[in-house]
Each structure stands twice: as C-alpha cells, then as structure tokens.
Scaffold this motif. Sequence first.
Motif, PDB file in Angstrom:
ATOM      1  N   SER A   1      -5.255  -0.229  -0.726  1.00 38.62           N
ATOM      2  CA  SER A   1      -5.273   1.232  -0.842  1.00 38.62           C
ATOM      3  C   SER A   1      -5.194   1.655  -2.297  1.00 38.62           C
ATOM      4  O   SER A   1      -4.802   0.882  -3.183  1.00 38.62           O
TER       5      SER A   1
ATOM      6  N   SER B   1       0.875   2.243   6.356  1.00 34.22           N
ATOM      7  CA  SER B   1       0.309   1.781   5.096  1.00 34.22           C
ATOM      8  C   SER B   1      -0.565   0.547   5.304  1.00 34.22           C
ATOM      9  O   SER B   1      -0.388  -0.215   6.260  1.00 34.22           O
ATOM     10  N   VAL B   2      -1.504   0.381   4.378  1.00 33.97           N
ATOM     11  CA  VAL B   2      -2.395  -0.790   4.399  1.00 33.97           C
ATOM     12  C   VAL B   2      -2.411  -1.383   3.001  1.00 33.97           C
ATOM     13  O   VAL B   2      -2.305  -0.651   2.003  1.00 33.97           O
TER      14      VAL B   2
ATOM     15  N   GLU C   1      -7.126   4.479   2.247  1.00 32.11           N
ATOM     16  CA  GLU C   1      -7.577   3.103   2.437  1.00 32.11           C
ATOM     17  C   GLU C   1      -8.916   2.932   1.741  1.00 32.11           C
ATOM     18  O   GLU C   1      -9.824   3.755   1.913  1.00 32.11           O
TER      19      GLU C   1
ATOM     20  N   GLY D   1       0.789  -1.219   0.000  1.00 29.19           N
ATOM     21  CA  GLY D   1       0.000   0.000   0.000  1.00 29.19           C
ATOM     22  C   GLY D   1       0.824   1.274   0.000  1.00 29.19           C
ATOM     23  O   GLY D   1       0.365   2.313   0.481  1.00 29.19           O
TER      24      GLY D   1
END
Length: 821
Positions: A115, A111-112, A129, A91
Amino acid sequence: MSVILLLLFCFCLDSGSATDIITSSQPIKDHDYIISNGSAFKLGFFSPVNTTNRYLGVWYNNISVFTVVWVANRQKPLMDSSGVLTITKDGVLVVLNGQKEVIWSSSVTNSVPNSSAQLLDSGNLVLKENTTGRVIWESFQFPSNTFLPKMKLSANVRTGKKVQITSWKSPSDPSIGIFSFGIQPLSLRQVFIWKDDSPYWRSGPWNGRIFIGIPDMYSAFLEGFSFVDDQEGNFHLTFNIAGKPFLLFYALNSQGNLEEKYRYYEEDWVFEWSALKTECDAYGKCGAFGSCDPKNSLICSCIQGFEPKNTEEWNKGNWTSGCVRRTSLLCERVNTSGEEGKKDRFLKLSMMKVPDNADWSSPRDQDKCREQCLENCSCIAYAYETGIGCMSWTNKLIDTQQFSSSGVDLYIRVAYSELNKVVDVKKIVTITVIIGTTFIFFCTYLLWRWMAKQKARKKKATEILLFNREEAQSNHSDNLDQVKVQELPLFNFEKLACATDNFHLSNKLGQGGFGPVYWGKLLDGQEIAIKRLSKASGQGFQEFMNEVVVISKLQHRNLVRICGCCVEGEEKMLIYEYMPNKSLDAFLFDPHKEKLLDWRKRFNIIEGIGRGLLYLHRDSRLKIIHRDLKASNILLDKELIPKISDFGMARIFGNNEDQANTNRVVGTYGYMSPEYAMEGRFSEKSDVFSFGVLLLEILSGRRNSSFYHDEQSMSLLGFAWKLWNADNIIALIDPMIYEPCFEMEMLRCIHVGLLCVQEFAKDRPIVSVVISMLKSEIVDLPRPKQPAFTERQIVSNTDSSIGGKRNFSVNEVTVTMVQGR
C-alpha cells in the motif's frame, strides 16, 4: 559520462521532492513534505503559534497565511523534530518519534502490505492498495477542526457512528477541544455545534435547499451544499465549489464558533459568515417558551400567551428558567373538569426560527397540518415548510428566535382569551405607529433642511477647489476627472480644530514636506490623521489637489484610506484613517523598536507593499506611478499591515502610456531611479527601483542614506553589491532578524531587491514578476547586474544644484521644484 549520470541523479532527487506519494521506502521526515498533484495542499510537520511541539498536518500550499486543515497526532505531539511519517510492512500509516515509537497510526483493520499514501488536491490524505487502487483509509473520515469541499460529515442512526469536526483546545494546541460540529439526523435533519455533548448552536431543519434556522443562508449564495439520506441509516452533509474562482472552507474555532472563510485569487482569507453572530444564536438562550430577538434592548421575551416562570430572575436577565403558559388551554380544562368555553386558537408568529425537538409528518398542505395539530390536545404548536412538510411540537418550545428576514410562520396554540389581548395590543401598536410616523416625518424635514445647507457649503468648497486647481495647472492636462472631487467628504475647520484640541502641539504626529500631521478624534470616536498644508511648504496646492483626486478613488487594503478634505480660506487639509503604529521607518531604524519586527513581520510588510504597488500599476482603473516610495511613506496599522501613503507626487498614466518625461524631478534622494534623477524619465520601473531600495533597507535594517559618510560605499546599494560579488551577501542581513530556518527566504529577497535596483530600467522586473519571485513561484532567478549609484558620485553642498533644475537631498526630505510638470 559520470557528469551526465550525476545530473540525472540530481534531476531524480529534484523530481522526488515534488511527489504526492508516501511509501514504506519513501517516508516523510520532519522538514520534508509532499505536495498534492495540483499544488493545492502540502503535508508535513509543523509547530502552531507559541509552541515548539511538532505535529503532522495538512495545510494550504502557496498561501501567505499559514492555514492548517488537518492534524494527525492531535493528542500526542512530538517534543522535537525527530518525527517520521511512514508505512509499516503491514500497510499501516504511522508517525514515529526518535525512539521509533508509534505516536499515531491510521489504525486500519483491513490493511494490506502492498500500500501507499497519497495527498489529493482536495486536501484528503488517502491510504490505498497499490494493485487495485482501493482506498483503505482516508483523513476525511477522521477530520480535525476544518470542513473542506468534498468532505462528508455523516451520522448513522442505527449504529450511532458519526464523522464530525472537533475544535482545537486553543490556537497553539490542536488537541481535541470541548466543541464539535456535525449532523443530528433524528426526526428532522439539522446540524449542531455541541459543547461537551450539550447543544450549543443549531442550524434549524434542512428543507432540501437551505437550513431554515440560518437567516442569511440562500440557496444561490451557498450553492453546492447537499444533505443526503442513503436510505440505509446514513446521512451525509457535503458541499462543493467546483468551478468557482475562490477557495472556501469552514473551521470550528476553539471558542466554539463555526466560521466560513474564503479567498479570491491572491487576497488573504476573508471571514464571510459565522454561526454565532449574536447572543440569540446560543442554543436555548431564553429558556422554554422564550423567544430571542437581538434587535431588542432586552433580547429575551416570552412567547405571546406566556409569562416568566420566575419574574424576579427574569427581570435580572437570568432567562434560563423560561416561561409558562398564562392561561391554560380549553382542551386541558375540559379533559380535567368538563368546563366548556370557546375553543383554543392558533396565534401566528412570523419570521421565526422554529423550536428544537419537532415531530415530523407529511400531510399534503398547511390546512391539514393545522387540523392534525388542533385535534391533538398535546400539540402546542405547528409550522409548515415546503420541502420539509408538517412540523409539530408536544413538548417545551426551546431555542426559538425572531428573525428580521427569512424564517417561517410558527403557530402557537393559545386560549381564546389570549387572542383578545393580542387585538388590544394591536390597537396600541397602531396608535403608536401613527404618532411615530408623524414624528419621523417632522425629523426628516429638519434633516432635509440641514442637508440642503451642507450641500450648499460643499458646493462652495468644491468650486474653490476646482478654481485653485485650474490656477495651479493652467499649463498642464493630466487626464483627471474633476467630478471626483465632488464625491469626497468635506470637513469644516471648526470640527477638525475641535478634534485636535485646536491643533495642539501634543497631538502633532510628525512633519513632512507637505506640512505638519496631527492626530484627532471626532465626536463619534473615530480617530483620524490630519495633514495640514503649511504656507511655507515647498509642496503647494498642486500636490494637495493631486493627492485629493488620485487617492480618493483608490480602494485597497495596502493603500492608506482618505476620509475627506477641508478647504476653508487659506486652510487646506487632508484627513486620513489613523495609523497607530505610524510609519515603517519609525520601527525599522529605531534600535529600540526594530526588534519588534521579526522576519515574518518584515516579509509580510514586503508582500503588502508589493500588493499595493501592483494595484497602483495594474489593477486600478488607471495606472498610477507613486514616485516617492520610501520607508517614511509606508504606514502601519495596529496589526502591522503596511499601507502606502503620500500621493502628492503621484502621476496618473493613460491606458496607452508606459512612461513620461518631466522637467520637475520630485522624490527623495536614494530612492529615485537613475533615469528619473538624471533625465526626468519615469515609469513603473521607477517605482520598482524604489521598492528594491526599500526591500534592502528592510532586510538590512539600515537606511540607504546611512552610508553617506562611509569611505567604502556611497549607498546601501553599493554595499550590497560588494557583498554580492564577494559571495558574502548574508552579511547584509540585520542580525536582529536572522534565523537559520529563514536564511534561504532572506537571501531570495536580497536577490530580488538587487534585480529591482539594476541601473537600466529594461533590466528590472515589473511588480507582478517581483511578487512571483518573492513567493518562489518563479524558482530560477536571473543574476542581477550592477545597481545604480554604486560608485561615489556625491557632489559637495555648494554644488547640489544641477543646472537649476534638479535638487537632491541626502536626508529624508522630499525634493520639489516650483515648475509645471
């Protein structure tokens, strides 16, 4: 069924090209881009001027002047066009080179995997996200050199973290330069430009509406600024122009100057304001206890009660050493030696930029502020401003400036003896003012006498103009207001003869149907072009008067500006602003100069001519048909900005007129529309036809008349039409300007040119539509119909007159007849 699927697939591809989203499965490669939802901004890869290095950036969309507002990989450019912007599986937003190496990333700690990135209409690139819409990272928190509406510049007094803009190293190098701009929240809220972390410019404190150290900042003028303290150690500066009919931003250039630029509708960017306008705006220009005033020949002086620390250096103009107090304060003498005397006083300095490093307190009024400073021997100055409160200084007074308007009252603590010196100075000033006023009154009287003589001379010349105009147009009324003539500046013959060295042959710029044109230089240094009516000219006083009345009221950057006229005896002259690059044909059809006009310059010239024509047809008070638009009537200034000239043949239409007829056909063969050349009918579509011919000439680099002896085509239009039908229109493009990256833009321009020269006026687009087509605002263009004059219809030299009414020439000479219009 397969055809339908194919169409749906193409539609999906087309829709995808206009998205504002980036995902791991939808990266952006070099030459690809995304556009914000409202089409305000575009994101992609670009190269600055004079370099082939590639950078990922955001710039304004649909604006002719390429304006970058954010750059990602400032410190690490790509060396080729292999760059890709994508989102990693973790992400993170990254830019990769051809070897899949990360040269820039958003470097987010939270971060994910799920995204995506979106380009907003504010110019902000946000990483968020997908499930919650939570913003993880945004470009507004890592700006380049541009301060955009809704962007927040910030500073945290606890952590020291700042969001500020930084200059480019140079116009061709976006890497971080030595200048930065941001908030200095300590004590009083101000904004600074820093050079290598040292103050370079200062705004003065914020009073809730404006920065009081910027003299031309008014709350009504700069409405939308906001300076917020969130009470948690964070200070934010932002501005908003929501609901305004213009674009606006601030940019810190590579020389360290903060510039405000705005743009109304389709105009180019205008420089409205800059931080450093004079030498006095530089931080601490006059040193400690020095005051700067740009209106004085010696801009630096010591504050009253002080004298130069180093007189020799000061007199040389080296002011950085500053000033020192001339007489020590009583409170200092009492504290050290017990000496008694008259108490210290405060000397008032009006309209001042207050010094830096002020201490702040909040007494109820100015009197309390004064008492507070007087009781403290170390307090050397104070000022009170509503919205700020009490400001006082205990250290050196640095970066003080005298304003001619605005500013605040600054009170300087001085010894009592210094006040007597001020009184003596006031007496001297009073006497000087009285003597000066008497002198000014005497000079004003002499000036009034001179102006009265000039007015009488101008009135006489105007009467000559109006009389001759009535003689020339006794059988015609064209709705023109004769009062306009009286507003045009009149030059005397002697002044113009002096400016041209008595119209010396070496100063002759050229020869037209009107007569010779000369270069001249007035006594004040202004360069001018003088068009002198030739006695042998086929264009007489009628054309002279027509140009005077028509162009005197026109104001547009793409129309030549008339400076005045001269009418004395048989002499009749028009005076214009001087165009150093002469006319377009001097570049376009000269094999040695045409290489100076690359495609970008030619396209800018095409756009400029179109904007000037749009002003004549739609935006000026009355609709004006030029009737003689051609390459030799397009002048170029020093920056190659085109300006339409020669309005001797122009006609003014009333508000309800769309077209007119005439028995007197004027213009230049090859540029005249068929309905005008054959039937005497003209309208704005006549100018569109001429513009189309001009556009094809600019694309091909060939004159329309250069095909006169060609066995295959009688004109450039016929040649272009044959290439169009043969699906080989690219062969029309001048090899000198052809570049594959501009091919689609060039082909679109040729397409638009062919639409402009269609045989029937009803088929031709109006100028506003032409401009939209050129700028790709209209995507799908109709197929052009056959242009006029594509079949050979050239008559012999002995047969050039048709019925004694219409004469056509195959050269660049303008056609005129001596009959009333």
